[in-house]
Every structure is written in structure tokens, then in C-alpha cells.
Design a protein around this motif. Structure first.
Motif, PDB file in Angstrom:
ATOM      1  N   HIS A 119       0.862  -1.172   0.000  1.00 32.12           N
ATOM      2  CA  HIS A 119       0.000   0.000   0.000  1.00 32.12           C
ATOM      3  C   HIS A 119       0.908   1.234   0.000  1.00 32.12           C
ATOM      4  O   HIS A 119       2.016   1.202   0.540  1.00 32.12           O
ATOM      5  N   VAL A 120       0.468   2.347  -0.612  1.00 29.69           N
ATOM      6  CA  VAL A 120       1.345   3.508  -0.698  1.00 29.69           C
ATOM      7  C   VAL A 120       1.743   4.031   0.684  1.00 29.69           C
ATOM      8  O   VAL A 120       2.833   4.589   0.842  1.00 29.69           O
ATOM      9  N   GLY A 121       0.873   3.857   1.694  1.00 31.97           N
ATOM     10  CA  GLY A 121       1.256   4.257   3.044  1.00 31.97           C
ATOM     11  C   GLY A 121       2.396   3.411   3.576  1.00 31.97           C
ATOM     12  O   GLY A 121       3.330   3.925   4.216  1.00 31.97           O
ATOM     13  N   ASN A 122       2.349   2.098   3.305  1.00 29.44           N
ATOM     14  CA  ASN A 122       3.463   1.221   3.695  1.00 29.44           C
ATOM     15  C   ASN A 122       4.744   1.622   2.984  1.00 29.44           C
ATOM     16  O   ASN A 122       5.832   1.617   3.578  1.00 29.44           O
ATOM     17  N   ILE A 123       4.599   1.948   1.696  1.00 28.06           N
ATOM     18  CA  ILE A 123       5.786   2.311   0.914  1.00 28.06           C
ATOM     19  C   ILE A 123       6.421   3.579   1.474  1.00 28.06           C
ATOM     20  O   ILE A 123       7.647   3.672   1.575  1.00 28.06           O
ATOM     21  N   ARG A 124       5.596   4.558   1.828  1.00 23.64           N
ATOM     22  CA  ARG A 124       6.175   5.782   2.395  1.00 23.64           C
ATOM     23  C   ARG A 124       6.915   5.477   3.691  1.00 23.64           C
ATOM     24  O   ARG A 124       8.000   6.025   3.943  1.00 23.64           O
ATOM     25  N   THR A 125       6.360   4.605   4.528  1.00 24.10           N
ATOM     26  CA  THR A 125       7.049   4.225   5.757  1.00 24.10           C
ATOM     27  C   THR A 125       8.393   3.571   5.438  1.00 24.10           C
ATOM     28  O   THR A 125       9.419   3.904   6.055  1.00 24.10           O
ATOM     29  N   ALA A 126       8.382   2.647   4.482  1.00 25.56           N
ATOM     30  CA  ALA A 126       9.636   1.995   4.078  1.00 25.56           C
ATOM     31  C   ALA A 126      10.623   3.015   3.540  1.00 25.56           C
ATOM     32  O   ALA A 126      11.822   2.961   3.842  1.00 25.56           O
ATOM     33  N   LEU A 127      10.145   3.956   2.736  1.00 27.61           N
ATOM     34  CA  LEU A 127      11.007   4.971   2.147  1.00 27.61           C
ATOM     35  C   LEU A 127      11.660   5.834   3.212  1.00 27.61           C
ATOM     36  O   LEU A 127      12.876   6.080   3.174  1.00 27.61           O
ATOM     37  N   PHE A 128      10.872   6.304   4.178  1.00 30.87           N
ATOM     38  CA  PHE A 128      11.430   7.166   5.219  1.00 30.87           C
ATOM     39  C   PHE A 128      12.423   6.403   6.093  1.00 30.87           C
ATOM     40  O   PHE A 128      13.463   6.940   6.477  1.00 30.87           O
ATOM     41  N   ALA A 129      12.112   5.146   6.428  1.00 31.23           N
ATOM     42  CA  ALA A 129      13.047   4.345   7.223  1.00 31.23           C
ATOM     43  C   ALA A 129      14.342   4.112   6.449  1.00 31.23           C
ATOM     44  O   ALA A 129      15.449   4.186   7.010  1.00 31.23           O
ATOM     45  N   TRP A 130      14.210   3.806   5.161  1.00 29.38           N
ATOM     46  CA  TRP A 130      15.372   3.581   4.295  1.00 29.38           C
ATOM     47  C   TRP A 130      16.230   4.844   4.187  1.00 29.38           C
ATOM     48  O   TRP A 130      17.457   4.800   4.325  1.00 29.38           O
ATOM     49  N   ALA A 131      15.570   5.988   3.944  1.00 29.16           N
ATOM     50  CA  ALA A 131      16.302   7.243   3.808  1.00 29.16           C
ATOM     51  C   ALA A 131      16.984   7.631   5.117  1.00 29.16           C
ATOM     52  O   ALA A 131      18.124   8.131   5.124  1.00 29.16           O
ATOM     53  N   PHE A 132      16.307   7.402   6.243  1.00 26.83           N
ATOM     54  CA  PHE A 132      16.879   7.684   7.569  1.00 26.83           C
ATOM     55  C   PHE A 132      18.146   6.855   7.770  1.00 26.83           C
ATOM     56  O   PHE A 132      19.210   7.378   8.150  1.00 26.83           O
ATOM     57  N   ALA A 133      18.032   5.546   7.520  1.00 24.57           N
ATOM     58  CA  ALA A 133      19.185   4.665   7.713  1.00 24.57           C
ATOM     59  C   ALA A 133      20.328   5.036   6.775  1.00 24.57           C
ATOM     60  O   ALA A 133      21.502   5.100   7.190  1.00 24.57           O
ATOM     61  N   ARG A 134      20.015   5.281   5.508  1.00 23.20           N
ATOM     62  CA  ARG A 134      21.065   5.605   4.542  1.00 23.20           C
ATOM     63  C   ARG A 134      21.701   6.957   4.844  1.00 23.20           C
ATOM     64  O   ARG A 134      22.888   7.156   4.635  1.00 23.20           O
ATOM     65  N   HIS A 135      20.907   7.912   5.335  1.00 23.11           N
ATOM     66  CA  HIS A 135      21.437   9.242   5.662  1.00 23.11           C
ATOM     67  C   HIS A 135      22.554   9.157   6.701  1.00 23.11           C
ATOM     68  O   HIS A 135      23.580   9.839   6.582  1.00 23.11           O
ATOM     69  N   PHE A 136      22.350   8.312   7.702  1.00 24.60           N
ATOM     70  CA  PHE A 136      23.330   8.208   8.780  1.00 24.60           C
ATOM     71  C   PHE A 136      24.368   7.115   8.539  1.00 24.60           C
ATOM     72  O   PHE A 136      25.296   6.959   9.328  1.00 24.60           O
ATOM     73  N   GLY A 137      24.200   6.333   7.464  1.00 23.59           N
ATOM     74  CA  GLY A 137      25.127   5.226   7.238  1.00 23.59           C
ATOM     75  C   GLY A 137      24.839   4.042   8.132  1.00 23.59           C
ATOM     76  O   GLY A 137      25.740   3.246   8.428  1.00 23.59           O
ATOM     77  N   GLY A 138      23.565   3.913   8.555  1.00 16.35           N
ATOM     78  CA  GLY A 138      23.177   2.799   9.425  1.00 16.35           C
ATOM     79  C   GLY A 138      22.622   1.639   8.625  1.00 16.35           C
ATOM     80  O   GLY A 138      22.919   1.459   7.441  1.00 16.35           O
ATOM     81  N   LYS A 139      21.770   0.834   9.265  1.00 17.06           N
ATOM     82  CA  LYS A 139      21.243  -0.383   8.658  1.00 17.06           C
ATOM     83  C   LYS A 139      19.720  -0.331   8.586  1.00 17.06           C
ATOM     84  O   LYS A 139      19.053   0.183   9.492  1.00 17.06           O
ATOM     85  N   LEU A 140      19.182  -0.912   7.501  1.00 17.26           N
ATOM     86  CA  LEU A 140      17.743  -1.136   7.394  1.00 17.26           C
ATOM     87  C   LEU A 140      17.503  -2.636   7.437  1.00 17.26           C
ATOM     88  O   LEU A 140      18.064  -3.388   6.634  1.00 17.26           O
TER      89      LEU A 140
END
Length: 512
Positions: free
Chosen positions: A34-55
Motif C-alpha cells: 500500500h502507498v502508506g506502507n511504501i512511504r514508511t519503508a522509504l522514510f526508514a530507508w532514507a533515515f538509515a542511509r542518511h546516517f550510514g546505518g542499517k535497514l
């Protein structure tokens, strides 16, 4: 709830080094996302990638009635199509597996036993009828109607009496008798009072562990540091925080409670929350219509967040670099299909023509216009045609209508009935006859020569306006009222095929 205070990266990280950041995306494998799930995945992914962490990708598949192997594969394929990659999880592995909850049942059984032994949880023997009666009595008295703690302190004799009756207990968490306050990354400080937080069920009477148990247990054991999830789960957060604290006291996990950020609702038509049943909510629709993954993700990122500087269009690399959870707006975001399509169109313009051509091939192949592996001649024609339509298309599936006429076999070529009825009428026969004569005299089949001949014949010779002059020709050669630029289309189609189609259209007009 208070206003969200200004925070620094150190506040967001909570004392962690950037590369210690661990987020999870934990979908239920019930089908396409669902697009709401995708946005959640996107924000979590971007957060992790921004800091160099893990998803971490964790599959919550304990609902055996709804989850299927096909749903699991759809979930993985969907994330890959979106180019949202994960560092740990199914098909990747990791040190904290297994990453499917259905494979972690022994872990949950062990954790519940330890919670019971430590007095952090207890067995509740209340029947549903008893619960309903007491809740109704509390409501009638104007009191809180949550669980009243009836089984919190049963004597051994009371427990045995329930057992003798054949009652099968649920397991409830013993909630602390104090307010629970946490600093939400999106909404600021939030406090829940104890009277609104009854002891909740962790395990059903049949032994099946519930989401409020397995989700925090997995977070603790997988050392998740930050949790981004939907606003609809906000009310369950204090209960989960209490469980994190209980798990820490019995030595499970790192002892650190994750930082939470609750993302705003995505609203659909009529300002109602976008539901899974809404046609515009399923990823499948966007894949079918030919949205670019980067275009769809760009738009979903705008549902609550902005990159700044009044920019709407950006790459995912730019998003990762700029992503700041503190810039997420707590207010509900409205899903606008037209803006979503416009953002996608902008990303289509950014593609190099060769890449654009590569991406339309699957849609042309699905429609039977091209083979999955075009010949060198077909690919050359496609490469030549793409610059004519790239600025005119909003989705890749539009390539079938825009380009199909160039590739279809003459025996299979047809004119859209609506286009024929509206354009190939009246003086169209005269126009097509003049067109045929003019084109037969063109010695060098180029765009420039074709345009010069048709303008001289139809506009100067017949005195027609361009719309009336070129409309019948466009329909005759492309079968549609909308096509790539006419003169370029005639050049790409070639002399013989162009004249053949014009002759067929003339015959159809004469017959009518």
C-alpha cells in the motif's frame, strides 16, 4: 502533546554513533504494498542511509489466515522494484535472524516464560463474556472501560479453580502504574496516563503470540534503535515502551528503548484516510500504468516531508543526503493522483533517451507491439522515435498508444473507432487524396520535405487550417488522434507504409 522542539542530530541519535542506527521495515506479506506502507519503508530507508546505518527487513507473517508465500514474494519483488534495498532480512541474511516471525515462535515462547517468571506478565482467565459485562458496567458508571486488572493478583486457589473449570488463560503484560512519556521524533513529547493503559494481551488463549508482543521482542533482539511507523499505531506505543522496559529488566535486548517517529496519515478522496481498498493506494496500479520507481517515491516523500527550497522534484540520492526526520510534518498529508503523475512525468523527462527507450520496451512487449528482445532494426526505430514522445508522456504505459503504430504489422493495424468517427468524416477524403498525391511526389523522404509538401498541398492549396489539414493524416497513419509529431512520424513510418495507410483510410472514408 507539546510542540516539537528543535533538535540536533545528537538528539535524534540519542547518543549513538551514526553507523549504529538500525531501523526496520516490518510488513505483513498479504500482497502488493500500500502507498502508506511504501512511504514508511522509504522514510526508514532514507533515515538509515542518511546516517550510514542499517535497514532491517522483517516479515510479520504470523497471521496464517491472510499471509501467503505469494504475498511474501510480492513484498520482496515490490521493494526491489522500488529500489529500496535492505541490509538484513530475507534473501540477505544477517546476525539477528531468522527475519520471518513465523520462524521465531520458540523465541516468543521463551520470552513469555521469562516475563511470567519475573512477574512482568500474568495469566488472565477472564472469559470474553465477563470482560464485556465489566466493561459495560464501567461505562455505565462513567469510568474507564479498559481491562480492570481482575486477574492481576489471583491466589493459587483462584487459579486452580479456573483451571478446574477448563479455562485457558491469555497472557497479559503488567503495565506500570505511572504515566508513560516519550519524545516522538515527529510530534514532540507525548504523555499517556496510566488510567488509559490497561494490561494488554500478549498471547491468546490458544498460545498464539500477538503483534504487541512479537514486534517489541523482535525490535529488542534485533537491536533496533529507531522506529518509524504510521500515526494509527501511536496509541499502542506506550504499551510497547512498557514491554521494552520489562524486557530490559529480564536481560533481553540492549536495554535501550527505540526512538519513535509516527508519520502522518495519508488522506485520499473526501479527506478520508487512504485505505487498502482505494484503487489509488496499491503499488500494483502504479507498476501497471508505468510509473517510474523514482517518480513514485519522490511523490510519496512529499507526503509529510520536503527537501526544502520549494523543490518538488529530486533524486533518491538527493533525498538521502537531505533527509531529516525533524522536517516531517505531523499533519495529515493528502494524496493527489494528478500531482503524483506530474512528478512522475518530470522524472521521465530526466531520463536519457536510451534509458527511456529501455524502460518502455516491457510495456510495448506486454501489448504485443514488440518482442521482449527487440531486433536491431526495431531498436533503432524505437531509439529514433523516443525523443519525439518523451516530453509528451506521463507514464510508460502510454508508449503503447504513442508508439505502437510504428511497430504493428500492417495486417494488424487498425484505426481507433472513436478517432475515425470524429476525424475521418466530411472532407477527410479530399484531404487524404491531396495528401497521397503530395507525398507520392516527395523525392527525399525526410521530415523537412514531407512537411513542405503537405503544407503546400493542404494549407496553401486547399486553404485548410492546420488542425483540419493534418488531423485526418494523423489518424490515417497512427490510428489515433494523438501521436508523435506528424511529419517526423511519417518519416519514421516510411514511404510505403505511410502511403498504404493513407490509401486504406481514403477507402474507408469513401465506403462510409
Amino acid at each position: 502533546m507539546t510542540d516539537k522542539p528543535a533538535q540536533t542530530d545528537d538528539d535524534v541519535l540519542g547518543g549513538l554513533a551514526p553507523d549504529q542506527v538500525r531501523l526496520r521495515f516490518a510488513p505483513s506479506p498479504t500482497g502488493l504494498l500500500h502507498v502508506g506502507n511504501i512511504r514508511t519503508a522509504l522514510f526508514a530507508w532514507a533515515f538509515a542511509r542518511h546516517f550510514g546505518g542499517k535497514l532491517v527487513l522483517r516479515i510479520e507473517d504470523t497471521d496464517t489466515a491472510r499471509n501467503t508465500p505469494e504475498g511474501m514474494q510480492f513484498t520482496l519483488d515490490s521493494l526491489r522494484w522500488l529500489n529500496i534495498d535492505w541490509d538484513e532480512g530475507p534473501e540477505v541474511g544477517g546476525a539477528y535472524g531468522p527475519y520471518r516471525q513465523s520462524e521465531r515462535m520458540d523465541i516468543y515462547t521463551d520470552v513469555v516464560a521469562k516475563l511470567l517468571a519475573a512477574g512482568k506478565a500474568y495469566h488472565c482467565y477472564c472469559s470474553q463474556e465477563e470482560l464485556d459485562q465489566r466493561r459495560e458496567a464501567a461505562r455505565s458508571a462513567g469510568q474507564h472501560s479498559g481491562y480492570d486488572g481482575h486477574c492481576r493478583a489471583l491466589t493459587p486457589e483462584q487459579v486452580q479453580a479456573y483451571i478446574d473449570e477448563g479455562r485457558r488463560p491469555v497472557v497479559r503484560l503488567r503495565m506500570p502504574d505511572r504515566p508513560i512519556t516519550f519524545d516522538d521524533l515527529v510530534r514532540g513529547e507525548i504523555t499517556f496516563l496510566p488510567e488509559n493503559l490497561g494490561d494488554y494481551v500478549l498471547v491468546r488463549a490458544n498460545g498464539h503470540p500477538l503483534y504487541p508482543l512479537v514486534n517489541p521482542v523482535d525490535d529488542a533482539l534485533m537491536e533496533i534503535t529507531h522506529v518509524l511507523r504510521g500515526e494509527d499505531l501511536l496509541s499502542s506505543t506506550p504499551r510497547q515502551i512498557a514491554l521494552y522496559e520489562a524486557l530490559a529488566e529480564i536481560g533481553i535486548g540492549t536495554g535501550r528503548t527505540p526512538r519513535f517517529g509516527h508519520l502522518p496519515f495519508v488522506m485520499g478522496e473526501g479527506n478520508k484516510k487512504l485505505s487498502k481498498r482505494d484503487p489509488s493506494s496499491s503499488l500494483g496500479e502504479y507498476m501497471e500504468r508505468g510509473f517510474l520507481p523514482e517518480g513514485l517515491l519522490n511523490y510519496l516523500a512529499l507526503l509529510g516531508w520536503s527537501i526544502g527550497d520549494d523543490r518538488d522534484v529530486f533524486t533518491m540520492d538527493e533525498m538521502i543526503k537531505a533527509f531529516d526526520i525533524r522536517r516531517v510534518n505531523a499533519n495529515a498529508a493528502r494524496f493527489d493522483p494528478k500531482k503524483c503523475e506530474a512528478i512522475n512525468a518530470s522524472h521521465m523527462r530526466l531520463l536519457a533517451p536510451a534509458e527511456f527507450a529501455e524502460r518502455v520496451v516491457p510495456y510495448l512487449a506486454k501489448a504485443g507491439v514488440l518482442p521482449a528482445e527487440p531486433t536491431a532494426e526495431q531498436r533503432a526505430l524505437l531509439d529514433a522515435a523516443v525523443p519525439l514522445v518523451q516530453e509528451r508522456m506521463n507514464t510508460l504505459s502510454e508508449s503503447v498508444d504513442m508508439l505502437g503504430f510504428l511497430f504493428v504489422d500492417e495486417s494488424a493495424f487498425s484505426i481507433d473507432p472513436d478517432a475515425g468517427a470524429k476525424v475521418l468524416t466530411g472532407d477527410a477524403g479530399v484531404v487524404l487524396e491531396a495528401t497521397s498525391k503530395a507525398l507520392e511526389e516527395v523525392s527525399e523522404w525526410t521530415t523537412e520535405a514531407i512537411e513542405q509538401a503537405l503544407r503546400a498541398s493542404l494549407i496553401d492549396g486547399l486553404g485548410l487550417k492546420p488542425k483540419n489539414a493534418f488531423g485526418p493524416v494523423r489518424v490515417a497513419i497512427s490510428g489515433r488522434r494523438i501521436s508523435p509529431p506528424l511529419f517526423e512520424s511519417l518519416e519514421l513510418l516510411g514511404r510505403d507504409r505511410s502511403l498504404s495507410r493513407i490509401a486504406s483510410a481514403r477507402a474507408a472514408v469513401a465506403t462510409d
